[in-house]
Design a protein around this motif. Structure first.
Motif, PDB file in Angstrom:
ATOM      1  N   VAL A   1       1.394   4.836  -2.409  1.00  0.00           N
ATOM      2  CA  VAL A   1       1.512   6.247  -2.799  1.00  0.00           C
ATOM      3  C   VAL A   1       0.621   7.113  -1.919  1.00  0.00           C
ATOM      4  O   VAL A   1       1.027   8.200  -1.475  1.00  0.00           O
ATOM      5  N   ALA A   2      -0.587   6.648  -1.659  1.00  0.00           N
ATOM      6  CA  ALA A   2      -1.504   7.420  -0.821  1.00  0.00           C
ATOM      7  C   ALA A   2      -0.943   7.584   0.591  1.00  0.00           C
ATOM      8  O   ALA A   2      -1.017   8.672   1.182  1.00  0.00           O
ATOM      9  N   TYR A   3      -0.370   6.527   1.127  1.00  0.00           N
ATOM     10  CA  TYR A   3       0.234   6.584   2.462  1.00  0.00           C
ATOM     11  C   TYR A   3       1.431   7.527   2.480  1.00  0.00           C
ATOM     12  O   TYR A   3       1.565   8.383   3.377  1.00  0.00           O
ATOM     13  N   ALA A   4       2.314   7.403   1.488  1.00  0.00           N
ATOM     14  CA  ALA A   4       3.494   8.265   1.429  1.00  0.00           C
ATOM     15  C   ALA A   4       3.094   9.722   1.245  1.00  0.00           C
ATOM     16  O   ALA A   4       3.675  10.621   1.873  1.00  0.00           O
ATOM     17  N   ALA A   5       2.095   9.966   0.395  1.00  0.00           N
ATOM     18  CA  ALA A   5       1.638  11.345   0.174  1.00  0.00           C
ATOM     19  C   ALA A   5       1.086  11.941   1.468  1.00  0.00           C
ATOM     20  O   ALA A   5       1.374  13.101   1.800  1.00  0.00           O
ATOM     21  N   ARG A   6       0.312  11.172   2.202  1.00  0.00           N
ATOM     22  CA  ARG A   6      -0.231  11.669   3.476  1.00  0.00           C
ATOM     23  C   ARG A   6       0.897  11.984   4.459  1.00  0.00           C
ATOM     24  O   ARG A   6       0.888  13.038   5.116  1.00  0.00           O
TER      25      ARG A   6
END
Length: 308
Positions: A79-84
């Protein structure tokens, strides 16, 4: 829900953001002939979780308050990667049992991170409170339609790559990956659920006839440590009468070692759990039954290049 249509749509949405993970065939000691593996631990952030994360972010409007997720580690990193990549702010809650390697992986994305005492359920409680307080959108790790549809693209992709197996073995935590796989396959192939003996929410639910709370522990608990199986997974497992297999921590560790020695693939315990069922004899294929294993996660701890 028309899951086939949803998974087709998810595949189109996320294609620009995904890696097409490789498929190989292996033979070796303690294996029942040739076994086909899909190496999904080579996906972005080291697990299949990026599929569901990207599908959720692309298919739904994201509020100004951003995103929130609770995770044992892999989902939070995804999720953190996709959000970035999509330009959204995100706050991730993880339990201490996620371990320093996965916690560092999430921090590397620049996400706001809170480490919570206890296990995944404790992190989820705080994430839900944050959602209510701020208006952030919750990205559920396994029990939401967009997440499950995203995870279903893994089996869709595998079939495009020429999957020949009669039976596919898949590790289960909260159940998003196997739910998406069952939804896509719709009974066309046999699916076997594999869980650690000490983190077995689906097995307990199948025995009880309803989802129930279980205690979680063991070498794979930071990835397969859901206290209760997801509703969508349970419905799919009942519909398709999924066989549930349990494996020991010793068998999981042995499968990890085998993947390194045979393929030079560093795989976390959760990623080796499905293979452990074959190598330990917990699942014995019928004569001429073609079997395949989904290797789902590669975030080993300690990280050999970070030291934690």
């Amino acid at each position: 829900m028309d899951w086939k249509t949803e998974i087709d749509a998810a595949a189109a949405r996320i294609a620009p953001h995904m890696l097409r993970t490789p498929v190989i065939r292996i033979t070796g000691p303690n294996l029942p002939g040739e076994v086909e593996l899909k190496l999904e631990q080579m996906q972005h952030t080291g697990s299949f979780k990026a599929r569901g994360a990207f599908n959720t972010l692309i298919s739904r409007p994201v509020p100004e308050a951003g995103l929130v997720a609770a995770s044992g580690g892999n989902h939070g990193a995804a999720v953190a990667y996709a959000a970035r990549e999509m330009g959204h702010k995100v706050h991730v809650f993880v339990p201490e049992m996620a371990g320093p390697s996965k916690i560092a992986l999430i921090r590397d994305t620049g996400a706001d991170l809170t480490v919570v005492p206890g296990e995944y359920a404790n992190a989820m409680q705080q994430a839900q409170a944050f959602e209510v307080e701020t208006g952030a959108m919750q990205i559920h790790a396994y029990d939401a339609d967009p997440t499950v549809a995203g995870q279903g693209t893994c089996l869709r992709e595998w079939e495009e790559q020429g999957l020949q197996a009669d039976t596919v073995l898949i590790a289960v935590g909260g159940g998003g990956l196997i739910a998406g796989s069952l939804a896509w396959l719709a009974g066309a192939r046999k699916v076997v659920a594999v869980e650690p003996e000490t983190s077995c929410a689906l097995h307990a639910a199948r025995a009880a006839g309803v989802p129930v709370d279980v205690e979680v522990s063991g070498v794979a608990a930071n990835a397969l440590g859901a206290r209760r199986i997801g509703r969508i997974c349970f419905e799919q497992a009942v519909r398709w009468d999924v066989q549930s297999i349990l494996v020991s921590d010793t068998a999981i560790t042995a499968a990890q070692v085998a993947l390194w020695r045979m393929l030079r693939q560093l795989v976390e315990p959760a990623g080796a759990t499905a293979l452990a069922a074959l190598m330990s004899g917990a699942y014995v294929p019928a004569p001429d039954e073609r079997v395949a294993v989904l290797v789902c996660g590669g975030n080993v701890a300690p990280d050999p290049f970070r030291g934690g």
